[in-house]
Design a protein around this motif. Structure first.
Motif, short mmCIF file in Angstrom:
data_model
loop_
_atom_site.label_atom_id
_atom_site.label_comp_id
_atom_site.label_asym_id
_atom_site.label_seq_id
_atom_site.Cartn_x
_atom_site.Cartn_y
_atom_site.Cartn_z
N ALA A 77 16.44 10.04 -56.70
CA ALA A 77 15.70 9.10 -57.53
C ALA A 77 16.46 7.81 -57.77
CB ALA A 77 15.37 9.75 -58.88
N SER A 78 17.65 7.71 -57.14
CA SER A 78 18.48 6.51 -57.33
C SER A 78 18.13 5.46 -56.29
CB SER A 78 19.96 6.89 -57.20
OG SER A 78 20.77 5.72 -57.14
N THR A 79 17.98 4.22 -56.74
CA THR A 79 17.70 3.13 -55.81
C THR A 79 18.99 2.51 -55.26
OG1 THR A 79 17.53 1.62 -57.71
CG2 THR A 79 15.48 2.56 -56.85
N GLU A 80 20.10 3.20 -55.47
CA GLU A 80 21.38 2.74 -54.90
C GLU A 80 21.33 2.83 -53.37
OE1 GLU A 80 26.06 4.25 -54.66
OE2 GLU A 80 24.69 5.12 -56.14
N TYR A 81 20.54 3.78 -52.87
CA TYR A 81 20.50 4.03 -51.44
C TYR A 81 19.28 3.37 -50.81
CZ TYR A 81 23.77 7.59 -53.02
OH TYR A 81 24.82 8.23 -53.61
N ALA A 82 19.48 2.76 -49.63
CA ALA A 82 18.42 1.99 -48.98
C ALA A 82 17.19 2.85 -48.69
CB ALA A 82 18.95 1.37 -47.68
N ARG A 83 17.40 4.05 -48.20
CA ARG A 83 16.25 4.91 -47.87
C ARG A 83 15.47 5.30 -49.12
NH1 ARG A 83 15.94 6.95 -42.70
NH2 ARG A 83 17.73 6.44 -41.37
N ASN A 84 16.17 5.49 -50.22
CA ASN A 84 15.48 5.79 -51.47
C ASN A 84 14.60 4.63 -51.91
OD1 ASN A 84 16.81 8.19 -51.44
ND2 ASN A 84 17.92 7.91 -53.36
N ARG A 85 15.11 3.41 -51.73
CA ARG A 85 14.31 2.24 -52.12
C ARG A 85 13.04 2.15 -51.27
NH1 ARG A 85 19.48 -0.06 -52.33
NH2 ARG A 85 19.17 -1.23 -50.39
N ILE A 86 13.16 2.51 -50.01
CA ILE A 86 11.97 2.51 -49.16
C ILE A 86 10.96 3.52 -49.68
CG2 ILE A 86 11.11 3.09 -46.85
CD1 ILE A 86 13.75 1.94 -45.75
N ARG A 87 11.43 4.71 -50.01
CA ARG A 87 10.53 5.77 -50.47
C ARG A 87 9.95 5.47 -51.85
NH1 ARG A 87 13.90 9.40 -50.72
NH2 ARG A 87 14.11 9.71 -52.94
#
Length: 466
Positions: A200-210
């Motif tokens: 749920a962290s937007t620290e990671y690029a793939r998480n921000r995409i999802r």
């Protein structure tokens, strides 16, 4: 929920009598895949080998995940191969993101478990590594690559089946199954998967995409995932066609150039640019480079093909090189002989008189005080063994000489120049030994030569030069 089991059974990825190494994080995807493979194990005579990697990014929670997975495996009558490593520290040491380093470590763990099976007598072709990527992961991967700039190969997304560098099959049995169906399966069978809060962290690029990009895109097209997956399948068809054409050309249109080179026919420049690029990428793969080629690198190769220069060259990632030789493109991999591992620097400091110092045959000896004056009291720690780099020079009486010019004067073939070991501090080369690839005689920096005033000497020896 048998639709999930049926999809896996009918995927053609799971074969009878297989030994399957399975990545088991404890999350919904891997729990679903683990349960499906267990349910098929009796029917297909499958042997399962769960692997869990603890990245130590979430102290306490990561250990709880590991304990959960290990308990699950014991209850299933299976041994769990657990690996613990500090992902953040490793990422810093490798100069990568934690995402990249975590992926690298997971694949290393899977490969190690598969290699252990081989050592126990299991045939390599009977081993598969099963990963739990799903259809949502595939769409996000394609979008991630699209944003970074990619070609047809990247747009095709993750392959449902491929062979890794060690010859093991990597399979993704859930790749066509949406996340929603996987979550339904977990609820239906009360699997109680673990939740990774970093998802749920937007620290990671793939998480921000999802979490951010895909929901935004759904406002324009509620079926954006399906649209991206169609793009991926179309790109995969194009990639497969190019693979076939490239294989046909490479069978007749390439020849080996020594142990580390591949030389193309003169007609390479006449091919369609898309096919030419694909052939070059495949050829680099045969030399051991499978990733990190960018459009800029391919453009560099195109430029030397068009340059008309008989000796144009372009540097590629990881020490690989492309150059023109008599009108033909040649690709070179960095030679293992040029890497520091086969040789090492042994440094010895002694106080004069010089006759008390050790002078091994083939060693180089310099004035230690002169080096300290130039590079500081910690100069010894700055001495490295490496191959040539841009701007390298050797100190000579009255000035300096570029290493590139020295190699040209010595008439050292281009394909050997990146294999020659150098002892250097920064860009200044101290010592080039004589060897199979090197100059006709050893070369030493004149800037730190011994003199009647020398008080301390440093002896530099390269062990392993042939």
């Amino acid at each position: 929920m048998n639709t999930v089991v049926d999809a896996v059974r009918n995927s053609s990825l799971i074969r009878e009598h297989q030994h399957i190494v399975i990545g088991l994080s404890g999350g919904p995807d891997s729990m679903c895949l683990f349960n499906v493979l267990k349910s098929l194990s009796g029917e297909l005579d499958l042997k399962l080998y769960p692997v869990h990697v603890n990245h130590k990014i979430r102290p306490g929670e990561a250990e709880a995940d590991q304990a959960f997975v290990e308990r699950l495996c014991r209850e299933s009558g299976l041994d769990c191969y657990s690996v613990e490593f500090d992902c953040r520290a490793a990422a810093e040491a490798r100069g990568e993101t934690t995402e990249e380093t975590g992926r690298w470590m997971r694949y290393e763990a899977f490969r190690a478990r598969a290699e252990a099976l081989c050592e126990q007598g299991v045939d390599r072709k009977d081993i598969a590594v099963a990963l739990a990527h799903n259809a949502d992961d595939q769409a996000e991967t394609i979008m991630f690559r699209l944003m970074r700039g990619t070609g047809v190969g990247g747009l095709s997304g993750m392959a449902a089946e491929r062979e890794d560098e060690a010859g093991f099959r990597i399979i993704r049995p859930l790749l066509e199954i949406p996340k929603s169906r996987i979550l339904e399966y977990c609820r239906e069978y009360d699997l109680q998967p673990r939740t990774d809060r970093t998802n749920a962290s937007t620290e990671y690029a793939r998480n921000r995409i999802r979490l951010e990009l895909m929901p935004a895109l759904r406002q324009y097209n509620p079926h954006i995932r399906e649209a991206i997956l169609r793009l991926g399948r179309s790109a995969a068809e194009t990639r497969d066609y190019l693979d076939t054409m490239a294989a046909a050309y490479m069978k007749e249109g390439m020849e080996r150039r020594g142990e580390t080179g591949l030389c193309f026919r003169n007609d390479l420049a006449e091919l369609h640019p898309a096919l030419r690029k694909h052939i070059i990428g495949k050829a680099l793969g045969t030399l051991g480079m499978f990733q990190d080629m960018t459009s800029a690198h391919y453009s560099g190769i195109e430029a030397i093909l068009r340059s008309g220069s008989p000796s144009a060259s372009a540097n590629l990632p990881h020490g690989y090189r492309a150059c023109m030789e008599y009108g033909r493109l040649v690709l070179y991999a960095p030679s293992g002989a040029a890497e520091p591992e086969p040789a090492r620097v042994r440094l010895a400091l002694a106080v004069l008189p010089a006759e008390e110092a050790d002078f091994p045959p083939g060693a180089a000896v310099f004035d230690a005080d002169a080096l300290e004056d130039a590079y500081g009291s910690d100069f010894v720690t700055k001495i490295t063994l490496r191959t040539r780099g841009s701007g390298d020079f050797l100190g000579i009486r009255g000035g300096r000489k570029k290493i590139q010019d020295l190699f040209v004067d010595e008439k050292i073939p281009k394909e050997k120049r990146d294999r020659i070991p150098l002892v250097a501090i920064g860009r200044e080369v101290l010592f080039i030994p004589r060897g199979d690839c090197g100059p006709s005689r050893p070369r030493y920096s004149a800037n730190y030569a011994l003199s009647p005033d020398t008080k301390r000497v440093i002896t530099v020896e390269i062990i392993g030069i042939v």
